[in-house]
Motif scaffolding. Sequence first.
Motif, PDB file in Angstrom:
ATOM      1  N   GLU A 190       0.813  -1.213   0.000  1.00 47.61           N
ATOM      2  CA  GLU A 190       0.000   0.000   0.000  1.00 47.61           C
ATOM      3  C   GLU A 190       0.846   1.261   0.000  1.00 47.61           C
ATOM      4  OE1 GLU A 190      -2.828  -0.118   3.128  1.00 47.61           O
ATOM      5  OE2 GLU A 190      -3.881  -1.869   2.365  1.00 47.61           O
ATOM      6  N   CYS A 191       2.026   1.182  -0.634  1.00 43.15           N
ATOM      7  CA  CYS A 191       2.899   2.347  -0.813  1.00 43.15           C
ATOM      8  C   CYS A 191       2.852   2.783  -2.276  1.00 43.15           C
ATOM      9  CB  CYS A 191       4.340   2.000  -0.434  1.00 43.15           C
ATOM     10  SG  CYS A 191       4.586   1.739   1.328  1.00 43.15           S
ATOM     11  N   ILE A 192       3.396   3.972  -2.526  1.00 47.64           N
ATOM     12  CA  ILE A 192       3.557   4.466  -3.890  1.00 47.64           C
ATOM     13  C   ILE A 192       5.055   4.543  -4.173  1.00 47.64           C
ATOM     14  CG2 ILE A 192       3.094   6.340  -5.494  1.00 47.64           C
ATOM     15  CD1 ILE A 192       0.606   4.939  -4.590  1.00 47.64           C
ATOM     16  N   LEU A 193       5.504   3.933  -5.300  1.00 47.12           N
ATOM     17  CA  LEU A 193       6.924   3.901  -5.654  1.00 47.12           C
ATOM     18  C   LEU A 193       7.187   4.788  -6.863  1.00 47.12           C
ATOM     19  CD1 LEU A 193       7.765   0.079  -5.385  1.00 47.12           C
ATOM     20  CD2 LEU A 193       7.702   1.787  -3.575  1.00 47.12           C
ATOM     21  N   ASP A 194       8.308   5.503  -6.822  1.00 44.69           N
ATOM     22  CA  ASP A 194       8.787   6.286  -7.963  1.00 44.69           C
ATOM     23  C   ASP A 194      10.187   5.777  -8.299  1.00 44.69           C
ATOM     24  OD1 ASP A 194       9.116   8.300  -9.912  1.00 44.69           O
ATOM     25  OD2 ASP A 194      10.240   9.496  -8.466  1.00 44.69           O
ATOM     26  N   VAL A 195      10.327   5.096  -9.443  1.00 43.94           N
ATOM     27  CA  VAL A 195      11.590   4.446  -9.809  1.00 43.94           C
ATOM     28  C   VAL A 195      12.265   5.228 -10.919  1.00 43.94           C
ATOM     29  CG1 VAL A 195      12.667   2.292 -10.584  1.00 43.94           C
ATOM     30  CG2 VAL A 195      10.560   2.212  -9.251  1.00 43.94           C
ATOM     31  N   ASN A 196      13.556   5.544 -10.726  1.00 40.91           N
ATOM     32  CA  ASN A 196      14.370   6.106 -11.800  1.00 40.91           C
ATOM     33  C   ASN A 196      15.685   5.326 -11.845  1.00 40.91           C
ATOM     34  OD1 ASN A 196      16.419   7.399 -10.041  1.00 40.91           O
ATOM     35  ND2 ASN A 196      14.755   8.797  -9.479  1.00 40.91           N
ATOM     36  N   PRO A 197      16.548   5.542 -12.849  1.00 39.09           N
ATOM     37  CA  PRO A 197      17.741   4.699 -12.986  1.00 39.09           C
ATOM     38  C   PRO A 197      18.656   4.649 -11.766  1.00 39.09           C
ATOM     39  CG  PRO A 197      17.386   5.934 -14.997  1.00 39.09           C
ATOM     40  CD  PRO A 197      16.395   6.445 -13.997  1.00 39.09           C
ATOM     41  N   LYS A 198      18.599   5.638 -10.865  1.00 42.74           N
ATOM     42  CA  LYS A 198      19.555   5.666  -9.750  1.00 42.74           C
ATOM     43  C   LYS A 198      18.932   5.364  -8.392  1.00 42.74           C
ATOM     44  CE  LYS A 198      22.781   8.887 -11.941  1.00 42.74           C
ATOM     45  NZ  LYS A 198      23.518  10.164 -11.805  1.00 42.74           N
ATOM     46  N   MET A 199      17.622   5.520  -8.256  1.00 41.83           N
ATOM     47  CA  MET A 199      17.029   5.339  -6.928  1.00 41.83           C
ATOM     48  C   MET A 199      15.550   5.006  -7.026  1.00 41.83           C
ATOM     49  SD  MET A 199      16.721   9.281  -5.588  1.00 41.83           S
ATOM     50  CE  MET A 199      18.434   9.655  -5.979  1.00 41.83           C
ATOM     51  N   VAL A 200      15.000   4.539  -5.876  1.00 38.66           N
ATOM     52  CA  VAL A 200      13.572   4.302  -5.741  1.00 38.66           C
ATOM     53  C   VAL A 200      13.086   5.129  -4.557  1.00 38.66           C
ATOM     54  CG1 VAL A 200      11.754   2.598  -5.393  1.00 38.66           C
ATOM     55  CG2 VAL A 200      13.836   1.940  -6.588  1.00 38.66           C
ATOM     56  N   LYS A 201      12.062   5.964  -4.779  1.00 32.83           N
ATOM     57  CA  LYS A 201      11.459   6.739  -3.702  1.00 32.83           C
ATOM     58  C   LYS A 201      10.173   6.040  -3.278  1.00 32.83           C
ATOM     59  CE  LYS A 201      13.287  11.201  -5.236  1.00 32.83           C
ATOM     60  NZ  LYS A 201      12.943  12.554  -5.719  1.00 32.83           N
ATOM     61  N   ILE A 202       9.951   5.985  -1.934  1.00 29.53           N
ATOM     62  CA  ILE A 202       8.793   5.263  -1.394  1.00 29.53           C
ATOM     63  C   ILE A 202       7.989   6.218  -0.533  1.00 29.53           C
ATOM     64  CG2 ILE A 202       8.051   3.185  -0.171  1.00 29.53           C
ATOM     65  CD1 ILE A 202      10.987   2.222  -0.406  1.00 29.53           C
ATOM     66  N   ALA A 203       6.680   6.314  -0.843  1.00 33.69           N
ATOM     67  CA  ALA A 203       5.778   7.147  -0.041  1.00 33.69           C
ATOM     68  C   ALA A 203       4.699   6.252   0.555  1.00 33.69           C
ATOM     69  CB  ALA A 203       5.159   8.243  -0.899  1.00 33.69           C
ATOM     70  N   GLY A 204       4.403   6.451   1.867  1.00 32.93           N
ATOM     71  CA  GLY A 204       3.390   5.650   2.558  1.00 32.93           C
ATOM     72  C   GLY A 204       3.564   5.769   4.054  1.00 32.93           C
ATOM     73  N   THR A 205       2.863   4.936   4.813  1.00 34.69           N
ATOM     74  CA  THR A 205       3.013   4.945   6.280  1.00 34.69           C
ATOM     75  C   THR A 205       4.360   4.319   6.627  1.00 34.69           C
ATOM     76  OG1 THR A 205       1.983   2.787   6.498  1.00 34.69           O
ATOM     77  CG2 THR A 205       0.527   4.708   6.543  1.00 34.69           C
ATOM     78  N   PRO A 206       4.926   4.645   7.813  1.00 39.09           N
ATOM     79  CA  PRO A 206       6.234   4.084   8.187  1.00 39.09           C
ATOM     80  C   PRO A 206       6.262   2.559   8.136  1.00 39.09           C
ATOM     81  CG  PRO A 206       5.646   5.880   9.667  1.00 39.09           C
ATOM     82  CD  PRO A 206       4.453   5.640   8.805  1.00 39.09           C
TER      83      PRO A 206
END
Length: 833
Positions: free
Chosen positions: A545-561
């Motif tokens: 139940e998180c939202i992921l943003d993937v690019n060639p160098k990193m993955v950003k994760i948004a959601g509850t801890p």
Amino acid sequence: MSAATKSYDHIKNDDVKKLFMQEKVILTRLNDIRNKIKDLRGERETARGEEMPKQQKELEAIDAKITKLRRSIDDLYQTVNVDADTQIARMKRRGIADNLRIIRMDIEPVERKFMALVEDLEVRQKKAEKLQKEVQALKVACGGKNAHNMGTQITSLQKKMAKETEKGNESLAKSIKKDIKALESDRVKAEAYHTKNTELKAMMVKINELSKTAEETSPELTTLRKKREDLEKQLDAIPSTDISEEERKDKDKKRDALRDDKAKIMKEIDQLYKEKDDIRMHSGKSRELEGKMKELFAERDDLEKQVSELNENIPREVVAISSDDLFDLVGPAGATVKQIEEDFGVSIDIRRQEGEAVIKGTACKDCAEAVNSILQAAKENRHEKHMEIDKDVGGEFIGSGGSQIQLLQTQSGCNINFSRETGQIVIVGSEENIEKAVALINDFKSSAYRVELKFGDAAVPFLRGNLMRKWQEQFGCRLIRVDPALKTIVIIGQEENVKKAEKEVGSFAAGAGSAAVINIPSTVPHFKIIGTRGERVRSIEAETECILDVNPKMVKIAGTPENIERAKKLLNTLIAENIQEEMKLPYKPKMHNFLMRRRPVKTEEQHADPNANGAEDSPATEKKEVRAVCLLEQVRVKYNCDRVQADRDAGQIFIRGPKDTIKKCAKELRDAMDFVGMEKEVLELDNATVRYLCLNLNPPGTRGMKTRLDSIRELDGIEEISADFRGESKRVEIIGSKESIAPAKEKLLAMAEEVEKRTGFMEIEAGKIGFLLGTGGRNVRKIEEDFGVMFHIPRTNRDDPRTDVVKISIIAPDEESLADAKDEAQKTINTKY
């Protein structure tokens, strides 16, 4: 509503009603015919596509006739053209004459300048000689004395004379005076000498300058004159190609006859082209369909004529209407116009583009007056009110196909116009109806409560369309939309629902700014994290139940801890499973085509036997599919590597994949390029033969290359066959298993022998090779295409354009094509270009 579907039960006059019914029948039939014509057009195009291969033979036969006629035109021109030697002489004379004209143009200003310098120099030299004599005479007259010194002496003597006069020594004073006069006379001569001498010096300086300029101009003029003389000699050395007046008249007569013959031939060619068009357009089924269409066209025209005649017998009136009058006349859902038609027993046809209403029927005049009265009354009672709604809900306000706004117009009796760009609403109608419309629009607005949330740059990647749609369904809002440019989220709906959504969406947008980050190592391709069409990312998002943003160098994760920690564990596992290493394998440039050549590969798929009791015990059936891929792709798939790519410029193969497989991949490629376990056979063949065998057989513009050598390359056990194009002899190298070399060699020699049997020769002067080749090889390519032959023209013995002879090889499919190609080549050489 069209006349074909309209009801005429309200028409009271039986005669007019009968005419309307006749018109309805005709229009119904007319619509049917138009639809049939449309369908037949589609069938005809389909039939033409299917018949094209069948028509090809007929078209090729006509093309052959056209080619033959065009050759006959060339033969006609040949009868009045001079031979090639005369053409060469004429071209050379023309070229030399052009160069001579340019040289003469260059000489003219230089000669003019030089002659002006010489003339000026002669005039100045004569003046200088005369001036020099005058200076010499003055020098003798003044004794070469200095005028300034004489002036000093005169002043001294004048003072002395004055003293002697004071003393009364008159005789001595007279003697001094006499000396003074003599000195003054000499001083005048000395001053004249000085002036003339200065003038002489200035003139000599100018003469020296002119002489220097003339000396500089003379070599340039001499060079240009030498070039002119050489060109004049060359021009005299070439015999004149001019013809006499009688010969010219005879040639003009031949040309006139040629034009007449050519006109006849061109007429035949035009007729053949018409036959081709007739075959393309009217052949087989398409011809049959064309005939049906012509019958329908005739029937359509007849029906349109009948409609026109019927309309002449039906009384009619035309009323001009504006765009503002349109709603008042039509009414909500057409209620007003229907009522008018029933009241007067007429038919009203509203033509929006023409801005008119056509009233047909016996009471058309009374109806027209009533329509004008209705429009005038509506105009006097017409009021206008402006309102505004959020333009973001404009789609819902209009409704699907305009259904919502039409409902509002029907319920209120007003004309309602809405602008999507501004959100402005214009309501036109009576005061009472406008109040109804305002109330209805206010009801709509009450369910369009709006909130706008701001968010930071860090939240942009997470606020996607699918998330907006999820929130919209979850909170029952009319609209939740994100604007990345303005960094805002717009929420529209019932106030209660909007406030719930505002709390949840605002909380997420604020938390997305402090999203967790996992770095992707450079040894892990980011698309391994994303998965095919994003399936891995979607899987993790659904599970955590998180939202992921993937690019060639990193993955950003948004959601509850808690959810972020779960997503981190899944991502770290995925990264560890997909760590890749890279390796570079050098290769020789000549191996590039070997690596990139597509080879047939069989893939096998297993399927359970449907007749077996259990899937595990059932025998497997194989389905083999043959596809062509290059060696690099075969090895990549075999060892499950991420990348196996050849860089021709760098001379290296880049391999990327799991550590335990890239070494196996590199070893297999190295063994393949070294032809480990393979035999090699080298054959020396004639240059023209090998060039013929290596010709690309694919049509122009087709991807890839196919040659006659491919038939040998496709033999079992043959790994590679290549040709070395250096020199007049060419080496063909066959590489394969020991058992396959012999049959491959035998087949290659048989092919070479067959080519030699179909090879002819012709000798052409080296100076005329250019006529055969044409601009960019255009002429020889045309002959090759017309007769299916191949010319091989050696690059030697072309330096002397008058003496050397070049032996040309021509490879043809048969004797007739060879003879035709030779004749065409000779005609091409003899034709003036």
